[in-house]
Design a protein around this motif. Structure first.
Motif, PDB file in Angstrom:
ATOM      1  N   GLY A 130      29.748  16.908 -25.427  1.00 36.25           N
ATOM      2  CA  GLY A 130      28.623  16.219 -24.821  1.00 36.25           C
ATOM      3  C   GLY A 130      28.632  14.735 -25.141  1.00 36.25           C
ATOM      4  N   GLY A 131      29.003  14.394 -26.376  1.00 36.40           N
ATOM      5  CA  GLY A 131      29.099  12.982 -26.748  1.00 36.40           C
ATOM      6  C   GLY A 131      30.142  12.242 -25.939  1.00 36.40           C
TER       7      GLY A 131
ATOM      8  N   LEU B  86      21.421  13.071 -25.519  1.00 37.17           N
ATOM      9  CA  LEU B  86      21.206  12.371 -26.787  1.00 37.17           C
ATOM     10  C   LEU B  86      22.109  11.150 -26.885  1.00 37.17           C
ATOM     11  CD1 LEU B  86      19.867  12.279 -29.578  1.00 37.17           C
ATOM     12  CD2 LEU B  86      21.718  13.760 -30.423  1.00 37.17           C
ATOM     13  N   THR B  87      23.358  11.307 -26.481  1.00 37.44           N
ATOM     14  CA  THR B  87      24.309  10.194 -26.530  1.00 37.44           C
ATOM     15  C   THR B  87      23.875   9.060 -25.606  1.00 37.44           C
ATOM     16  OG1 THR B  87      26.106  11.747 -26.994  1.00 37.44           O
ATOM     17  CG2 THR B  87      26.733   9.539 -26.267  1.00 37.44           C
ATOM     18  N   ILE B  88      23.459   9.410 -24.400  1.00 36.34           N
ATOM     19  CA  ILE B  88      23.015   8.389 -23.446  1.00 36.34           C
ATOM     20  C   ILE B  88      21.787   7.652 -23.983  1.00 36.34           C
ATOM     21  CG2 ILE B  88      21.996   8.057 -21.145  1.00 36.34           C
ATOM     22  CD1 ILE B  88      23.838  10.357 -20.174  1.00 36.34           C
TER      23      ILE B  88
ATOM     24  N   ILE C 197      24.237  25.127 -22.733  1.00 36.20           N
ATOM     25  CA  ILE C 197      23.032  24.466 -23.245  1.00 36.20           C
ATOM     26  C   ILE C 197      23.359  23.258 -24.120  1.00 36.20           C
ATOM     27  CG2 ILE C 197      20.987  24.770 -24.693  1.00 36.20           C
ATOM     28  CD1 ILE C 197      21.065  27.761 -23.843  1.00 36.20           C
ATOM     29  N   VAL C 198      24.238  23.434 -25.108  1.00 31.73           N
ATOM     30  CA  VAL C 198      24.457  22.411 -26.132  1.00 31.73           C
ATOM     31  C   VAL C 198      25.063  21.137 -25.547  1.00 31.73           C
ATOM     32  CG1 VAL C 198      25.689  21.851 -28.274  1.00 31.73           C
ATOM     33  CG2 VAL C 198      24.650  24.109 -27.972  1.00 31.73           C
ATOM     34  N   ILE C 199      26.026  21.280 -24.649  1.00 33.27           N
ATOM     35  CA  ILE C 199      26.671  20.089 -24.084  1.00 33.27           C
ATOM     36  C   ILE C 199      25.658  19.210 -23.351  1.00 33.27           C
ATOM     37  CG2 ILE C 199      28.297  19.307 -22.308  1.00 33.27           C
ATOM     38  CD1 ILE C 199      30.180  21.540 -23.164  1.00 33.27           C
ATOM     39  N   GLY C 200      24.784  19.826 -22.573  1.00 37.77           N
ATOM     40  CA  GLY C 200      23.778  19.046 -21.853  1.00 37.77           C
ATOM     41  C   GLY C 200      22.840  18.304 -22.787  1.00 37.77           C
ATOM     42  N   LEU C 201      22.428  18.971 -23.871  1.00 36.16           N
ATOM     43  CA  LEU C 201      21.555  18.309 -24.845  1.00 36.16           C
ATOM     44  C   LEU C 201      22.284  17.150 -25.521  1.00 36.16           C
ATOM     45  CD1 LEU C 201      19.914  21.456 -26.512  1.00 36.16           C
ATOM     46  CD2 LEU C 201      18.937  19.973 -24.745  1.00 36.16           C
TER      47      LEU C 201
ATOM     48  N   MET D  90      31.499   8.301 -21.436  1.00 33.97           N
ATOM     49  CA  MET D  90      32.050   7.995 -20.116  1.00 33.97           C
ATOM     50  C   MET D  90      30.952   7.599 -19.134  1.00 33.97           C
ATOM     51  SD  MET D  90      35.293  10.567 -19.571  1.00 33.97           S
ATOM     52  CE  MET D  90      35.816   9.595 -18.147  1.00 33.97           C
ATOM     53  N   VAL D  91      29.800   8.241 -19.258  1.00 29.42           N
ATOM     54  CA  VAL D  91      28.667   7.851 -18.410  1.00 29.42           C
ATOM     55  C   VAL D  91      28.279   6.401 -18.685  1.00 29.42           C
ATOM     56  CG1 VAL D  91      26.208   8.220 -17.966  1.00 29.42           C
ATOM     57  CG2 VAL D  91      27.754  10.184 -18.116  1.00 29.42           C
ATOM     58  N   GLN D  92      28.170   6.046 -19.963  1.00 29.64           N
ATOM     59  CA  GLN D  92      27.766   4.690 -20.317  1.00 29.64           C
ATOM     60  C   GLN D  92      28.867   3.667 -20.047  1.00 29.64           C
ATOM     61  OE1 GLN D  92      24.816   5.266 -20.070  1.00 29.64           O
ATOM     62  NE2 GLN D  92      23.909   4.483 -21.973  1.00 29.64           N
TER      63      GLN D  92
END
Length: 229
Positions: free
Chosen positions: A47-48, A117-119, A109-113, A53-55
């Protein structure tokens, strides 16, 4: 869901195998504390890496292109959309007659959370060189994270499970099925306004070789494998 007696063949991993186990067998295969820790570290890092990559905003992998496209049309966070899409994909497991493992549900679930959080914690940089660093770090950490959670052998992620289920049911090659799914997802995400760019191409070229190198290092040798030797 109806369990299938038609288990897929174990996948060789340079001297070790990814075992073909049902959810109960996965939990009974030994080294559970280590595998649980490895699973959740992998999912958090995954998820991090997505958040980086999103940021970085230089392009995303195909599924995240879809997620980013949906954020433009649905008033939900990136991570929440990733969770919703994961559970929608799990519905496809029903006709494929597959059971989700602990790792499958945790993945959804965990990856989305973790990505949300990272974003929230990491600001989007303006400097191009720093955005490139985010992109490269995101791809490398993504590969490491994938190797960790796959190597824990507690069930595939929703998307990987759909792919392997389609391979088993259709008899088509993994390459054809995976490529077909990801091209379709990428096209839909792009049409919805998802972020496609050099990061998308870099991910496609790098992720396979990186996971190929890293997965053998983190694949846990299970008791079932030891007993079979």
């Amino acid at each position: 869901m109806t369990a299938t007696s038609e288990a897929p063949a174990a996948k060789p991993v340079r001297g070790r195998q990814l075992a073909a186990l049902n959810p109960i067998e996965q939990l009974k295969a030994g080294h559970l504390p280590r595998r649980l820790i490895q699973l959740y570290i992998g999912l958090l890092l995954y998820g991090g890496s997505m958040g980086l990559m999103v940021q970085g905003n230089l392009g995303l992998d195909p599924w995240d292109v879809l997620h980013s496209g949906l954020t433009k049309h649905v008033d939900l966070s990136f991570g929440t959309i990733a969770i919703v899409v994961s559970f929608i994909v799990l519905l496809a497991w029903i006709p494929l007659r597959q059971w989700p493992g602990l790792g499958t549900i945790s993945n959804a679930i965990v990856i989305g959370l973790a990505v949300d959080l990272t974003i929230a914690l990491v600001d989007r940089p303006d400097q191009l060189w720093l955005r490139i660093v985010f992109m490269v770090a995101g791809i490398v950490v993504n590969a490491l994270a994938g190797a960790l959670y796959i190597g824990a052998q507690l069930g595939p992620g929703p998307r990987d499970g759909m792919m392997t289920g389609l391979v088993r049911r259709t008899g088509k090659s993994v390459r054809l099925v995976r490529t077909s799914i990801e091209v379709t997802v990428l096209a839909v995400g792009w049409l919805l306004g998802g972020v496609v760019g050099i990061g998308t191409v870099a991910y496609a070229l790098a992720i396979g070789p990186l996971v190929h190198i890293l997965l053998p290092l983190f694949t846990v040798k299970l008791k079932t494998e030891a007993a079979a030797r």
